[in-house]
Design an enzyme around this catalytic site. Structure first.
Site, PDB file in Angstrom:
ATOM      1  CD  GLU A 101      11.897  -9.724  -4.725  1.00  0.00           C
ATOM      2  OE1 GLU A 101      11.628  -8.549  -4.982  1.00  0.00           O
ATOM      3  OE2 GLU A 101      11.775 -10.646  -5.551  1.00  0.00           O
ATOM      4  CD  GLN A 150       2.309  -6.364  -4.790  1.00  0.00           C
ATOM      5  OE1 GLN A 150       3.256  -5.729  -5.180  1.00  0.00           O
ATOM      6  NE2 GLN A 150       1.541  -5.944  -3.788  1.00  0.00           N
ATOM      7  CD1 TRP A 208       1.088  -6.619 -12.231  1.00  0.00           C
ATOM      8  CD2 TRP A 208       2.002  -7.502 -14.066  1.00  0.00           C
ATOM      9  NE1 TRP A 208       2.301  -7.161 -11.884  1.00  0.00           N
ATOM     10  CE2 TRP A 208       2.887  -7.706 -12.999  1.00  0.00           C
ATOM     11  CE3 TRP A 208       2.366  -7.973 -15.337  1.00  0.00           C
ATOM     12  CZ2 TRP A 208       4.114  -8.360 -13.146  1.00  0.00           C
ATOM     13  CZ3 TRP A 208       3.590  -8.611 -15.480  1.00  0.00           C
ATOM     14  CH2 TRP A 208       4.446  -8.793 -14.384  1.00  0.00           C
ATOM     15  NE  ARG A 253      11.496  -6.119  -3.008  1.00  0.00           N
ATOM     16  CZ  ARG A 253      12.726  -5.761  -3.364  1.00  0.00           C
ATOM     17  NH1 ARG A 253      13.245  -4.627  -2.931  1.00  0.00           N
ATOM     18  NH2 ARG A 253      13.442  -6.538  -4.150  1.00  0.00           N
ATOM     19  CG  ASP A 254       8.310  -8.298  -0.156  1.00  0.00           C
ATOM     20  OD1 ASP A 254       7.672  -7.300  -0.520  1.00  0.00           O
ATOM     21  OD2 ASP A 254       9.138  -8.884  -0.880  1.00  0.00           O
ATOM     22  CB  SER A 284       4.459  -8.256  -1.341  1.00  0.00           C
ATOM     23  OG  SER A 284       4.115  -8.632  -2.647  1.00  0.00           O
ATOM     24  CG  ASN A 313       3.557  -8.652  -8.969  1.00  0.00           C
ATOM     25  OD1 ASN A 313       2.835  -7.698  -9.165  1.00  0.00           O
ATOM     26  ND2 ASN A 313       4.595  -8.570  -8.170  1.00  0.00           N
ATOM     27  CG  ASP A 314       4.686 -10.730  -5.296  1.00  0.00           C
ATOM     28  OD1 ASP A 314       5.067 -11.105  -6.416  1.00  0.00           O
ATOM     29  OD2 ASP A 314       5.360  -9.976  -4.568  1.00  0.00           O
TER      30      ASP A 314
END
Ligand code: DQQ
Length: 704
Positions: free
Chosen positions: A442, A275, A256, A386-387, A320, A258-259
């Protein structure tokens, strides 16, 4: 006939389930004996099998004791049901299964085999990834990984329960401690309770396969968790045949993504972190994957950069964040997740290649939520907080953290620091209205273009950008828009040494969890986009110039007149190409650039430019698969007097479109037919001119 396989069944109590497993083993294999975990003769066995309904008490075995020594010296061990908990006290893994107990089995249950290991010897004889080994109607014990991941074990399977893919319930794991090998099968394996014939047959095949695999010195050993560049590349190669897998977009080696995270141009090399879930193609137990490039187009897999620490504030995931240069020390600010808390953490690199990272012992570096505005509390989180986007201004570090506000919308919160470790809260630089800009922001990022600044945030649906003036902790919005109108999310940028701002986004899948599981991988990054301000003060987005390096065979046309339905086919036949066309509609209603088209047109994805000033990616015929998404995605392109320039990057299942170097739409399509490689053009409702067209096949990013 060789000597029979000598199997030692570890017995430790009078548990009837353990005895039933022994009886079955004796009926199936010729040389089976009972032995005790901490007192056995290691020369007498080829394979040891420990089957237990109760978790292993750490006092029963130890790292350095006879069982761990047997394995590390080259022995093999099968751990079934709650015996899988032994990996922690035996020192084979820093983290044991976190979900251990008994549960009612309501549907036939068993391993949900990973695509990567579909041809694994333990899966031999099953013609499906979903194998049921335990019938419904009993209460049965289990041990599996649910919120944490093994640190050294490689997940071979999650759990198939009826028709449901319980992707997060990771129940079959392999380890390779020292010279030995260990396999754990944590659920759906009871021998005492009767079960359906099919499940019983599957159960017997599975356990017999596992024992034979462990005994066979000739079988290619699993690596345990693949961690180095070579094994990650080998993993990537195993999925190489998938026609939906992008070739020049950054993808995870398997599993997997993601970001994009921590993007940095460091010592002349471009580093992209992302990610990553190493345990399967689903969002969970997030680590930071890493890829590196010398030219922005050819990439190399690097070892995982950040992993959750079992005792740390990032136990459940390293979310992230970004990388900054702290006077020569590459430093990551990221979000650590644990339970219902998400808090900022810091790590520094110990080597020039940014391979090894050390987490700050004081993590989290911010340990409480700001008081004002009150941060939104949800079922999952004490605060949606977050982030990170971090930059230095007048010698002071500034940090933006994304948040949601109680009773309001999203917010980008500002902190300042002199050392990246002690942070003072300054308040939001911008807050959004819930209805028009989303509940949570986000991945906020502030980009400086000199006369103007750009703030973008991802609000679960879209990536919104605001262009305006940032000054003294406040952002004044002059214009707003969407960075992309399709499947593009949580972008982040890299400032290159020659002063460019390059942005990558996460290109999400447009298919369900089961289809992603079957593929064995999920998620991709967009191509790098160079962001600048246009002469009129608007935002310009162009594909990075370096992508031209990938160009191969091509087709060039000029002044193509398209009339009515009469199409024009290009010479290029490919699923991995770049297409650039300048289109004037004249009196036509629309012009279509049809990509991923079969010769009979059964499958095709038209990129349609209409007289209503829209660009549409039409997915109604993109795939013959009944479950495929059929909705169209669209964006309005400012009505221009000049012709429209369309620039598309097609790659396996990605269609990434740039219009007039301003508007972007990234789409996912999954054609089924192998001959869906055609490219053609047509006009509808009148005549149109394509004043110039170029199409090139593009090479791949990954050297294997
Ligand atoms: N993805 C990360 C979060 C971020 C989200 C978790 C955006 O840090 O908010 O994987 O896609």
């Amino acid at each position: 006939m060789g000597a029979p396989l000598r199997i030692g069944c570890l017995v430790d109590d009078a548990d009837p389930e353990q005895s039933a497993a022994y009886d079955w083993c004796e009926s199936r294999f010729d040389a089976v004996a009972r032995c005790r975990p901490e007192s056995f003769d290691p020369t007498e066995y080829d394979v040891l099998w420990w089957h237990r309904v109760d978790p292993v008490d750490p006092a029963m075995v130890s790292d350095g004791g006879p069982l761990s020594t047997f394995v590390r010296d080259g022995g093999t061990l099968l751990l079934t049901l709650a015996a899988m908990t032994a990996v922690e006290p035996l020192g084979f893994d820093g983290v044991g299964p976190d979900a251990v107990g008994w549960a009612e089995v309501t549907d036939p249950t068993g391993p949900l085999w990973k695509r990567l290991y579909a041809d694994h010897p333990i899966a031999a004889g099953f013609d499906t990834l979903r194998v049921h080994t335990r019938g419904a109607g009993v209460t049965a014990p289990y041990a599996r990984y649910e919120t944490v991941a093994p640190t050294d074990g490689d997940v071979l399977a999650s759990t198939a329960r009826g028709d449901h893919d319980a992707v997060a319930e990771r129940s079959v794991v392999s380890w390779q401690p020292g010279a030995g090998r260990v396999v754990g099968i944590g659920s759906a394996l009871s021998f005492r309770q009767p079960t359906h014939d099919i499940c019983r047959g599957n159960r017997e095949t599975l356990v017999a396969n596992a024992i034979s695999f462990l005994a066979d010195e000739e079988t290619v050993p699993l690596t345990g968790r693949p961690k180095d560049s070579t094994t990650l590349s080998a993993m990537r190669d195993r999925l190489g045949e998938d026609p939906h897998r992008p070739g020049y977009h950054v993808t995870p080696p398997a599993n997997w993504l993601n970001d994009p995270n921590g993007l940095v141009h460091w010592n002349g090399r471009y580093h992209v972190f992302y990610q990553y879930n190493p345990t399967g193609p689903f969002h969970g137990t997030i680590h930071w994957g890493h890829a590196v490039s010398d030219d922005l187009v050819h990439w190399e897999d690097r070892p995982v950069a950040l992993s959750p620490s079992p005792d740390g504030p990032d136990r459940d995931g390293c979310w992230s964040g970004c990388t900054v240069d702290d006077d020569g020390v590459a430093t990551i600010l990221y979000t650590g997740g644990r339970g219902t808390e998400q808090l900022p953490c810091l790590a520094t690199s110990t080597d020039e290649s940014l391979t090894s990272w050390v987490k700050d012992p004081e993590n989290p570096v911010i340990d409480e939520l700001p008081a004002e505005p009150e941060v939104l509390r949800t079922e999952d989180w004490d605060g949606e907080f977050r982030d990170h986007c971090v930059w230095r201004e007048d010698g002071v570090w500034h940090q933006l953290i994304g948040a949601g506000m109680e009773g309001g919308g999203g917010a980008a919160l500002l902190y300042v620091s002199t050392d990246l470790r002690e942070w003072t809260y300054r308040g939001p630089i911008l807050t959004g209205d819930r209805d028009s800009a989303g509940t949570v922001w986000e991945c906020p990022e502030l980009l400086n273009f000199g006369e103007r600044q750009l703030l973008h945030v991802s609000n679960y649906e879209d990536v919104m950008y605001f262009l305006g003036q940032y000054d003294d902790g406040k952002f004044t919005v002059e214009r707003r828009g969407k960075l992309d109108h399709g499947d593009f999310y949580a972008p982040q940028s890299m400032w290159t040494d020659d002063g460019r701002t390059l942005t990558w986004g996460w290109v999400q899948e447009a298919r369900d969890v089961g289809a992603q599981w079957d593929a064995g991988w999920s998620g991709s990054l967009s191509v790098p986009r160079e962001l600048t301000l246009a002469e009129d003060g608007g935002l310009r987005q162009r594909p990075a110039a370096a992508l031209t390096e990938l160009r191969g065979e091509g087709d060039h046309r000029e002044n193509l007149r398209l009339r009515g339905e009469e199409g024009c086919e290009l010479d290029v036949q490919s699923r991995q190409f770049e297409l650039k066309a300048t289109v004037r509609l004249e009196d036509a209603d629309a012009v279509e650039l049809r990509v991923l088209e079969t010769p009979d047109g059964e499958e095709q994805t038209p990129i349609r430019y209409t007289a209503a000033s829209e660009v549409v990616v039409d997915r109604t015929q993109a795939s013959t698969a009944p479950e495929a998404t059929t909705d169209s995605q669209r964006m309005t392109v400012t009505p221009y007097d000049a012709p429209l320039s369309l620039h598309a990057f097609v790659d396996g299942s990605i269609v990434e479109v740039f219009a007039n170097e301003r508007h972007c739409l990234t789409s996912r399509v999954y054609p089924e037919r192998t001959d869906a490689t055609g490219i053609s053009l047509a006009a509808t409702g009148g005549t149109a001119t394509v004043t110039g067209l170029d199409c090139w096949e593009l090479g791949s990013a990954w050297r294997s």
